[in-house]
Design an enzyme around this catalytic site. Sequence first.
Site, PDB file in Angstrom:
ATOM      1  N   THR A 113      25.747  58.031  75.856  1.00  0.00           N
ATOM      2  CA  THR A 113      24.605  58.463  75.037  1.00  0.00           C
ATOM      3  C   THR A 113      23.487  57.426  75.128  1.00  0.00           C
ATOM      4  OG1 THR A 113      26.070  59.714  73.602  1.00  0.00           O
ATOM      5  CG2 THR A 113      23.913  59.194  72.708  1.00  0.00           C
ATOM      6  N   GLN A 231      31.831  62.861  83.457  1.00  0.00           N
ATOM      7  CA  GLN A 231      33.115  63.502  83.772  1.00  0.00           C
ATOM      8  C   GLN A 231      33.489  63.336  85.245  1.00  0.00           C
ATOM      9  OE1 GLN A 231      35.106  64.493  81.481  1.00  0.00           O
ATOM     10  NE2 GLN A 231      33.747  64.697  79.716  1.00  0.00           N
ATOM     11  N   SER A 251      30.499  56.720  80.973  1.00  0.00           N
ATOM     12  CA  SER A 251      31.103  56.351  79.688  1.00  0.00           C
ATOM     13  C   SER A 251      32.520  55.834  79.929  1.00  0.00           C
ATOM     14  CB  SER A 251      31.136  57.602  78.805  1.00  0.00           C
ATOM     15  OG  SER A 251      31.801  57.326  77.612  1.00  0.00           O
ATOM     16  N   GLY A 252      32.855  54.663  79.339  1.00  0.00           N
ATOM     17  CA  GLY A 252      34.178  54.082  79.568  1.00  0.00           C
ATOM     18  C   GLY A 252      35.313  54.892  78.981  1.00  0.00           C
ATOM     19  N   HIS A 253      35.081  55.467  77.781  1.00  0.00           N
ATOM     20  CA  HIS A 253      36.232  56.052  77.082  1.00  0.00           C
ATOM     21  C   HIS A 253      36.701  57.388  77.653  1.00  0.00           C
ATOM     22  CE1 HIS A 253      34.401  59.185  74.318  1.00  0.00           C
ATOM     23  NE2 HIS A 253      33.304  58.535  74.653  1.00  0.00           N
ATOM     24  N   THR A 289      23.980  40.938  72.562  1.00  0.00           N
ATOM     25  CA  THR A 289      25.124  40.256  73.182  1.00  0.00           C
ATOM     26  C   THR A 289      26.108  41.292  73.715  1.00  0.00           C
ATOM     27  OG1 THR A 289      24.795  38.419  71.686  1.00  0.00           O
ATOM     28  CG2 THR A 289      26.943  38.553  72.758  1.00  0.00           C
ATOM     29  N   CYS A 378      32.388  66.896  70.288  1.00  0.00           N
ATOM     30  CA  CYS A 378      31.291  66.756  69.332  1.00  0.00           C
ATOM     31  C   CYS A 378      31.089  68.038  68.532  1.00  0.00           C
ATOM     32  CB  CYS A 378      29.976  66.451  70.034  1.00  0.00           C
ATOM     33  SG  CYS A 378      30.154  65.318  71.365  1.00  0.00           S
TER      34      CYS A 378
END
Length: 696
Positions: A113, A231, A251-253, A289, A378
């Site tokens: 996002t 995806q 996106s990592g997750h 950071t 979502c």
Amino acid sequence: MLILRRKAENLGYLYRHDSVTYSLTITRSAATNYLFVIILMSTELYLDANATSPVLPAAIDAAVAAMQACFGNPSSSHASGLRAKALLDATRGQARRVLGAASGRVLFTSGATEGIQTAVLSALCAVAERRRRGEPCGDLLVVGATEHKAVPESLAHWNRLLGAGLELRMLPVDADGRHRLEVLRELAPRAAFVCTMAANNETGVVSDLDGIARVLAETSSPALWMVDCVQALGKLPLALDRTRIDYAPFSGHKLYAPKGVGLLYVREGAPYTPLMYGGGQEAGQRSGTENMAGIAALGAVLGALEQGGTFRNHAQLLAYRDRLAATLLDAFPGLVFNAPLEHALPTTLNFSVPGISSKELLDLFDAAGVRVSAGSACSAAKAAPSYVLDAMGVPVARSASAVRLSFGPLVDDAFIDAACAQLLHCGRALAAAQPAAALQQLESHGASGWLLFDTDGRHCIAIDPPAAHAPRIAADLRARGARLLACFDTSHGAGGADALCELLDMTPGWPGGAQQVLLADGSALDAIALGQDVLAKAGDAFLLGRPDQGVLAADAVRFAFGALAPQASFGATLCCHRIGEPALSRPGAASLPDDGIDLDAAAAEAFLRAHPDALLVDVRELAEHAAAAAQVGGRAAHNVPLSQLAGQAAQWLRGAPPALVFVCRSGNRSARAARTLRRLGHAQAWHLAGGLALAG
Ligand code: PLP
């Protein structure tokens, strides 16, 4: 006990018994004796990888190491900082190799996002700049109709906020879910920014990115181009350097890294405007950071992708998907896939079972420990029909029953075996013949309809049947060989009696030529016989009860439908309303407050231990209970689906009702049941708050 398959060459086996998968590993001890080790595997089969994935063990280790040994701030110039910086640089190097992005920017973000916002902001600022310079830049924001909401929502947001005044145009997709390139060809010359995804999160449909690039080139489009690659990572080959793509968020997750970390690729030379200003981290491109634990974890996943051996390859994933698809077709006759498999990711299946709503299927799967979803995570809570399937022109009836099953490339044979076995189990639970309840409540959009059956389930009366349920009721009655004696709405046009009657080729309304029944005061009412009961019409009210020698006494009336006259006195009768929550009331009883109905798992167990006579009631539907019976504190639950609560409540309330503890999957339906009983005057009604999901 069933042996599903041998796991390894010689010493590993997989067993299933009572819905639990056991892995049996046999290892040889030093003294050459055999040692048997039984590992209880999870009863949970997570098949919702497009929503998020579990975290790779190596990624957890890497995150922990980054928080312990390598906790420094990568901006610090001392040794601790330098170690963190080395980790950051090494991970970026891995990302470049995996994405095929030797050139351009590769930034760490908090997720897709954020990457999308950054890309949109960069593109809109570039358009403003081009306009200022009088260069051609287009006036359209072209967005694929099936994009994740993060894309059109951020386009609309930044367009408004920056006062860019660009026109948002949806790029339609065809019935296969692929972008209509002939429409893109028309829009491309005027497009300032084009946003299309690499693969869709709901259907798995893979976009024709080469085709889109060709259209943009052939039309000399001035557009910048963002491709949401969330995806695609780990499932499709990536070589971003070799494409015309300007921005690609990741996106990592979605691939075994934790939530809160992602990547943004920006092509060399593509305009860039930082979203966040501050300390100048990421070479001033993204201040703040760095999330070093997340980045280290992502690095472990990228490392596994790069080295190979951890994740299954495309051909293996296709074989797994084909097995799951074949099993689904076997388990649920009539099942249809909502996207062509040949155009979809090898890890996603979107399907519908005609006549069974998404909610029913999800509840059934969840009961069996199979975690799937109806669409994007979502929108899961909104329960709205899928805009992705709508865009593909999937009929509403089919999209209302859509389910997405998705898995990640870490799956193995044993997992797919267990998933197939459990899908077949769900199919059997759904197919098991379900007895007709004497009184069944059908809910739709806050309104209730009622089906009344005689004891052998061969005759039925439908009162205010919701139109949305009409096809399902008709199919169910046909399957049972049951005859609909009457079908009417209690107030004109309120329910779906017309819709149901049309399907069953009969006339809606109170039937002519009905027989008569006498009330105790000698007055006669028109009535329909339903087994030994009658449904009598008293003005705008309809009374269901058992007459004795042709007389229907007030206390023999069990249920009333429609509008009961205020002066009527039917003390033990339950009134079944079309509108209202709860849909049941009892004129003769004081409604009790419904506060204090919540019991957490520990309190529920303690209560059941202290009250051996209390009844534990599972209000999930019959198939869910059949998929996996509910237990709390070792006590087996008695199954009364919420849709059949009225009939059972009437019986409980006619005697001395036991203390009741309701359970369901999440605590919603059980709370409704407890509230209903309290409002009907029963003080001893509670429920398991948080449901079986939290009780473990
Ligand atoms: N794009 C797609 C295709 C997605 O599936 C998702 C997540 O569901 C996102 C974007 C948003 O990703 P994130 O959760 O990292 O912000």
